[in-house]
Design a protein around this motif. Structure first.
Motif, mmCIF file in Angstrom:
data_model
loop_
_atom_site.group_PDB
_atom_site.id
_atom_site.type_symbol
_atom_site.label_atom_id
_atom_site.label_comp_id
_atom_site.label_asym_id
_atom_site.label_seq_id
_atom_site.Cartn_x
_atom_site.Cartn_y
_atom_site.Cartn_z
ATOM 1 N N VAL A 5 0.099 -1.094 -8.294
ATOM 2 C CA VAL A 5 1.085 -1.433 -7.262
ATOM 3 C C VAL A 5 1.861 -0.207 -6.791
ATOM 4 C CG1 VAL A 5 3.054 -2.939 -6.732
ATOM 5 C CG2 VAL A 5 1.297 -3.689 -8.345
ATOM 6 N N GLU A 6 1.928 0.810 -7.630
ATOM 7 C CA GLU A 6 2.841 1.929 -7.380
ATOM 8 C C GLU A 6 2.581 2.654 -6.057
ATOM 9 O OE1 GLU A 6 3.804 0.631 -11.220
ATOM 10 O OE2 GLU A 6 1.844 0.931 -10.273
ATOM 11 N N GLU A 21 5.862 2.021 0.979
ATOM 12 C CA GLU A 21 6.915 1.187 1.577
ATOM 13 C C GLU A 21 8.291 1.825 1.443
ATOM 14 O OE1 GLU A 21 6.757 -1.587 3.260
ATOM 15 O OE2 GLU A 21 4.650 -2.140 3.006
ATOM 16 N N ALA A 22 8.486 2.623 0.401
ATOM 17 C CA ALA A 22 9.793 3.237 0.167
ATOM 18 C C ALA A 22 10.129 4.305 1.203
ATOM 19 C CB ALA A 22 9.842 3.852 -1.228
ATOM 20 N N ASP A 74 10.644 13.394 -2.757
ATOM 21 C CA ASP A 74 9.544 14.343 -2.865
ATOM 22 C C ASP A 74 8.280 13.702 -3.432
ATOM 23 O OD1 ASP A 74 10.177 13.986 -5.523
ATOM 24 O OD2 ASP A 74 10.823 16.042 -5.890
ATOM 25 N N GLY A 75 8.306 12.360 -3.624
ATOM 26 C CA GLY A 75 7.125 11.652 -4.109
ATOM 27 C C GLY A 75 7.131 11.391 -5.599
ATOM 28 N N GLY A 76 8.142 11.856 -6.302
ATOM 29 C CA GLY A 76 8.222 11.628 -7.738
ATOM 30 C C GLY A 76 8.513 10.173 -8.056
ATOM 31 N N MET A 77 7.979 9.698 -9.174
ATOM 32 C CA MET A 77 8.198 8.313 -9.594
ATOM 33 C C MET A 77 8.610 8.275 -11.059
ATOM 34 S SD MET A 77 5.147 6.157 -7.682
ATOM 35 C CE MET A 77 3.809 7.225 -8.245
ATOM 36 N N THR A 78 9.633 7.489 -11.350
ATOM 37 C CA THR A 78 10.111 7.284 -12.716
ATOM 38 C C THR A 78 10.035 5.802 -13.025
ATOM 39 O OG1 THR A 78 11.655 9.144 -12.494
ATOM 40 C CG2 THR A 78 12.054 7.593 -14.301
ATOM 41 N N GLY A 79 9.358 5.455 -14.131
ATOM 42 C CA GLY A 79 9.159 4.052 -14.445
ATOM 43 C C GLY A 79 7.932 3.510 -13.741
#
Length: 336
Positions: free
Chosen positions: A59-60, A66-67, A47-52
């Motif tokens: 870069v994120e 790419e993910a 869903d587009g969430g990012m942890t870390g």
């Protein structure tokens, strides 16, 4: 980094419960220089969430883009990020993107390892080439058992490069003292991802509600401190504001193995404590005194509890990382 990986694993489990797919991004190699080094990781949720994070924030977005193919195909891939043209860091990051699935057995062993304060290893197999390749993956090694982050059978990694990282127990801070300044220091340490334990007096017991971010609050006397678990990833700060109590706590933990023991107060108070410590325990190991930092903190002119917390935590981090800093224990005379 261990606490960051713990947060990633917790998020993967939450995603699985909600039926969401996850991709793990790991920086596995670097040519040149970069803001963050190999071994940093982030998790991307469908869903587009990012942890870390794998950088300071530049870069994120590329990693998230790419993910998307990994989320669709379920096949691991390599990507690069050339900071020479974007960040001015003169470095190329090699990032492994892999789908993540965690078994119940892995979950149980992982959190047992964390709770028991045991280290574990991560081996990431990769190529310094952009694209999808067979057998790209990260393996978590608990010693007796290995698990693939993709939850598949262990693959043949012939012809691949390997990045290995040993993750120690999460940094722990034991604050012996339960006054207002301990609240500030404990909260700041918890924001760094450290496990914080507070030692209060049995005559004035406190709870974790009194200390936001703390893992536990123990009401014990100095004699009981002999039973505390204090390992090489643990720092201790004596801050009871009671000289005799601080001294007796110090005596109780003299045979433990913390990498840092901070003592609040003046240089005069420290010298008195050192002298009495030697008189009471004349066979004490000299190496023990190398771990003592009193007055605790680096010389930044800290005055408020919040500033003192920054000063002490900066010193603890510097000691842990083997950096040379202007400690207050080197300063002669008054510190305020």
């Amino acid at each position: 980094m261990t606490h960051e990986f713990k947060e990633i694993i917790s998020q993967v489990l939450q995603n699985q419960q909600q039926g969401k797919r996850s991709v793990l991004a790991s920086v596995v190699a670097l040519d040149g220089s970069s803001y963050r080094k190999p071994g940093v990781r982030m998790l991307i949720t469908e869903d587009g969430g990012m942890t870390g994070a794998v950088s300071g924030g530049c870069v994120e977005k590329d990693v998230l883009l790419e993910a998307q193919t990994v989320l669709k195909t379920g096949v691991a891939k390599m990507m690069t990020y050339d900071g020479r043209y974007r960040l001015g860091c003169e470095g190329i990051l090699y990032i492994l993107l892999e789908p993540v699935a965690i078994s119940s057995e892995f979950e149980q062993l992982f959190f047992q390892q964390i709770e028991n304060r045991k280290s574990f290893k991560i081996d990431s197999f990769f190529r310094k080439e952009v694209g999808e390749f067979e057998a790209l993956e990260s393996l978590i090694d608990f010693g007796e058992r290995q698990f693939s982050m993709t939850s598949r059978e262990l693959a043949d990694h012939s012809g691949l490069e390997k990045f290995s990282q040993q993750l120690p127990a999460i940094s722990r801070l034991i604050l012996i003292g339960a006054e207002h300044d301990a609240v500030k220091l404990g909260l700041s340490a918890s924001q760094l991802g450290w496990e914080v334990s507070i030692i209060s007096s049995p005559r004035d017991p406190k709870t974790t509600e009194n200390f936001p971010g703390s893992k536990e609050v123990l009401a014990i006397d100095p004699e009981q401190a002999k039973d505390l678990e204090i390992d090489s990833q643990t720092a201790v700060v004596l801050m009871t504001h009671n000289y005799a109590r601080d001294l007796h706590f110090l005596l109780s933990i003299k045979d433990k193995d913390p990498f840092y023991i901070g003592i609040l107060g003046s240089t005069k108070r420290r010298e008195k404590m050192y002298n009495e410590l030697i008189e009471m325990q004349n066979d004490i190991e000299f190496d023990f005194f190398d771990k003592l930092y009193g007055p605790a903190g680096i010389d930044i002119g800290a005055i408020t509890p919040e500033e003192i917390a920054v000063s002490i935590l900066a010193e603890i981090l510097a000691v842990k990382r083997g950096k040379s800093i202007p400690s207050l224990r080197e300063k002669m005379g008054a510190i305020h």
